[in-house]
Motif scaffolding. Structure first.
Motif, PDB file in Angstrom:
ATOM      1  N   PHE A   1      -6.569   5.177   5.688  1.00  0.00           N
ATOM      2  CA  PHE A   1      -7.129   4.050   6.421  1.00  0.00           C
ATOM      3  C   PHE A   1      -7.033   4.269   7.930  1.00  0.00           C
ATOM      4  O   PHE A   1      -7.995   4.052   8.669  1.00  0.00           O
ATOM      5  CB  PHE A   1      -6.406   2.765   6.034  1.00  0.00           C
ATOM      6  CG  PHE A   1      -6.765   1.581   6.896  1.00  0.00           C
ATOM      7  CD1 PHE A   1      -8.026   1.018   6.844  1.00  0.00           C
ATOM      8  CD2 PHE A   1      -5.828   1.042   7.779  1.00  0.00           C
ATOM      9  CE1 PHE A   1      -8.363  -0.067   7.651  1.00  0.00           C
ATOM     10  CE2 PHE A   1      -6.146  -0.037   8.586  1.00  0.00           C
ATOM     11  CZ  PHE A   1      -7.425  -0.598   8.516  1.00  0.00           C
ATOM     12  N   TYR A   2      -5.867   4.713   8.396  1.00  0.00           N
ATOM     13  CA  TYR A   2      -5.661   4.893   9.834  1.00  0.00           C
ATOM     14  C   TYR A   2      -6.272   6.199  10.360  1.00  0.00           C
ATOM     15  O   TYR A   2      -6.597   6.301  11.554  1.00  0.00           O
ATOM     16  CB  TYR A   2      -4.168   4.872  10.164  1.00  0.00           C
ATOM     17  CG  TYR A   2      -3.545   3.496  10.086  1.00  0.00           C
ATOM     18  CD1 TYR A   2      -3.977   2.475  10.934  1.00  0.00           C
ATOM     19  CD2 TYR A   2      -2.529   3.223   9.177  1.00  0.00           C
ATOM     20  CE1 TYR A   2      -3.403   1.214  10.869  1.00  0.00           C
ATOM     21  CE2 TYR A   2      -1.946   1.962   9.098  1.00  0.00           C
ATOM     22  CZ  TYR A   2      -2.400   0.954   9.950  1.00  0.00           C
ATOM     23  OH  TYR A   2      -1.834  -0.308   9.884  1.00  0.00           O
TER      24      TYR A   2
ATOM     25  N   ALA B   1      -9.908   3.259   2.490  1.00  0.00           N
ATOM     26  CA  ALA B   1      -9.119   4.351   1.916  1.00  0.00           C
ATOM     27  C   ALA B   1      -9.761   4.883   0.640  1.00  0.00           C
ATOM     28  O   ALA B   1      -9.773   6.100   0.402  1.00  0.00           O
ATOM     29  CB  ALA B   1      -7.698   3.873   1.632  1.00  0.00           C
TER      30      ALA B   1
ATOM     31  N   LEU C   1      -2.481   4.140   3.456  1.00  0.00           N
ATOM     32  CA  LEU C   1      -2.368   3.842   4.886  1.00  0.00           C
ATOM     33  C   LEU C   1      -2.811   5.017   5.742  1.00  0.00           C
ATOM     34  O   LEU C   1      -3.476   4.836   6.776  1.00  0.00           O
ATOM     35  CB  LEU C   1      -0.922   3.454   5.216  1.00  0.00           C
ATOM     36  CG  LEU C   1      -0.425   2.146   4.582  1.00  0.00           C
ATOM     37  CD1 LEU C   1       1.052   1.937   4.882  1.00  0.00           C
ATOM     38  CD2 LEU C   1      -1.252   0.963   5.071  1.00  0.00           C
TER      39      LEU C   1
ATOM     40  N   TYR D   1       0.823  -1.199   0.000  1.00  0.00           N
ATOM     41  CA  TYR D   1       0.000   0.000   0.000  1.00  0.00           C
ATOM     42  C   TYR D   1       0.864   1.257   0.000  1.00  0.00           C
ATOM     43  O   TYR D   1       1.945   1.288   0.602  1.00  0.00           O
ATOM     44  CB  TYR D   1      -0.914   0.037   1.243  1.00  0.00           C
ATOM     45  CG  TYR D   1      -2.017  -0.991   1.232  1.00  0.00           C
ATOM     46  CD1 TYR D   1      -2.914  -1.062   0.165  1.00  0.00           C
ATOM     47  CD2 TYR D   1      -2.175  -1.874   2.297  1.00  0.00           C
ATOM     48  CE1 TYR D   1      -3.937  -1.999   0.172  1.00  0.00           C
ATOM     49  CE2 TYR D   1      -3.198  -2.805   2.310  1.00  0.00           C
ATOM     50  CZ  TYR D   1      -4.076  -2.857   1.243  1.00  0.00           C
ATOM     51  OH  TYR D   1      -5.089  -3.789   1.255  1.00  0.00           O
TER      52      TYR D   1
ATOM     53  N   CYS E   1     -11.868  -3.970   3.492  1.00  0.00           N
ATOM     54  CA  CYS E   1     -10.440  -3.987   3.788  1.00  0.00           C
ATOM     55  C   CYS E   1      -9.851  -2.583   3.810  1.00  0.00           C
ATOM     56  O   CYS E   1     -10.545  -1.578   3.665  1.00  0.00           O
ATOM     57  CB  CYS E   1      -9.719  -4.843   2.755  1.00  0.00           C
ATOM     58  SG  CYS E   1      -9.867  -4.191   1.081  1.00  0.00           S
ATOM     59  N   THR E   2      -8.537  -2.526   3.966  1.00  0.00           N
ATOM     60  CA  THR E   2      -7.815  -1.256   3.975  1.00  0.00           C
ATOM     61  C   THR E   2      -8.105  -0.445   2.718  1.00  0.00           C
ATOM     62  O   THR E   2      -8.377   0.760   2.782  1.00  0.00           O
ATOM     63  CB  THR E   2      -6.305  -1.514   4.083  1.00  0.00           C
ATOM     64  OG1 THR E   2      -6.025  -2.204   5.299  1.00  0.00           O
ATOM     65  CG2 THR E   2      -5.525  -0.208   4.056  1.00  0.00           C
ATOM     66  N   SER E   3      -8.059  -1.091   1.566  1.00  0.00           N
ATOM     67  CA  SER E   3      -8.286  -0.396   0.300  1.00  0.00           C
ATOM     68  C   SER E   3      -9.702   0.137   0.193  1.00  0.00           C
ATOM     69  O   SER E   3      -9.927   1.228  -0.360  1.00  0.00           O
ATOM     70  CB  SER E   3      -8.010  -1.338  -0.878  1.00  0.00           C
ATOM     71  OG  SER E   3      -6.662  -1.728  -0.908  1.00  0.00           O
TER      72      SER E   3
END
Length: 294
Positions: free
Chosen positions: A12-13, A73, A9, A4, A68-70
């Protein structure tokens, strides 16, 4: 672990736009919601838009994403891209724009950017009171991937919009073929069909005015070609602007259509007929075609 980008990231965070927008009946403001995906398939996104009605400007946007993360984001990136835009401007945002805003996504996660684009379309159509199933044929036609409920029409659209060339590409963008794998051969056939249509020229010859017209087409073949051009080259453009077109009748070189959605009430509907529809049909079918709205 997926490779990523720092942007992915960070969003996402540290998402800033998670949550809901409650409809408080504010004067001149309307809230619309768009849903795409399903928890059963692993990804789901609900997009909330707060819109100023006079200007159709997006005042605020929020998302609820299961994924998921993607996926998270991509949802955050989508909102960063559309905040402050009008709905027509937002409609021009593509899944490629979302991925680019993130500095790229792993190929196997491109479906997350597609999900964001589709949620945006759903929310805007709901805002405008347009039934999406009447303006997007993704859910029509043969069901190719039963694992994820993906139709042939949706696969064709994603192949064309993103220049996909392999079944693996299709899986990355819409998940089709990512379950049991029994539909992969069918996906290969669809890709081959799209590529063949892209390289097959229309048989044509110059007419008495030196213009080009289709040669030796029967009436049935001509109507079928007109319908194909409308479905594959005209409708996606109109749908992106909240409109649509339906073929009503063909009488010789007179093509009668019904403008729908935003196109039906737009003051520039004549330009739509001549520029978006008639010129395309003249290029692909016959220079003698005249398009009329009924």
């Amino acid at each position: 672990m997926w490779d990523y980008t720092d942007k992915v990231l960070d969003l996402f965070y540290n998402p800033k736009h998670q949550g809901v927008i409650e409809d408080k009946d504010e004067p001149g403001v309307k809230v619309a919601v768009g849903d795409v995906g399903s928890i059963a398939c692993g990804d789901a996104l609900r997009l909330h838009l707060k819109v100023e009605q006079d200007t159709e400007t997006i005042l605020d946007a929020r998302f609820q994403t299961f994924g998921c993360t993607s996926a998270i984001a991509s949802s955050e990136a989508l909102i960063e891209l559309i905040q402050g835009k009008t709905l027509d401007e937002a409609l021009k945002v593509t899944n490629k724009d979302i991925a680019s805003h993130l500095g790229g996504l792993p190929e196997a996660k491109m479906h997350c950017s597609v999900m964001g684009q589709e949620a945006l379309l759903s929310a805007i159509y709901n805002y405008r009171g347009i039934k999406r199933e009447a303006h997007d044929d993704d859910d029509e036609g043969a069901l190719v991937c039963t694992c994820f409920g993906i139709s042939e029409s949706k696969i064709r659209r994603v192949i064309i919009e993103n220049n996909l060339t392999t079944a693996e590409d299709v899986t990355n963008y819409v998940k089709a073929g990512g379950g049991c794998g029994s539909c992969l051969a069918n996906i290969d056939d669809i890709i081959a069909s799209v590529q063949q249509q892209a390289v097959t020229p229309v048989s044509a010859s110059p007419n008495t005015n030196g213009q080009t017209s289709v040669n030796k087409l029967t009436s049935v073949q001509k109507i079928a070609l007109i319908q194909r051009v409308l479905d594959e080259e005209v409708r996606p453009v109109l749908i992106a602007d909240g409109g649509d077109v339906e073929l009503y009748d063909v009488e010789g070189d007179r093509v009668k259509v019904i403008l729908q959605g935003a196109c039906g009430s737009c003051s520039s509907s004549t330009a739509t007929l001549k520029i978006a529809i008639e010129s395309r049909l003249r290029d692909r079918v016959s220079q003698d075609i005249v398009v009329e709205a009924v």
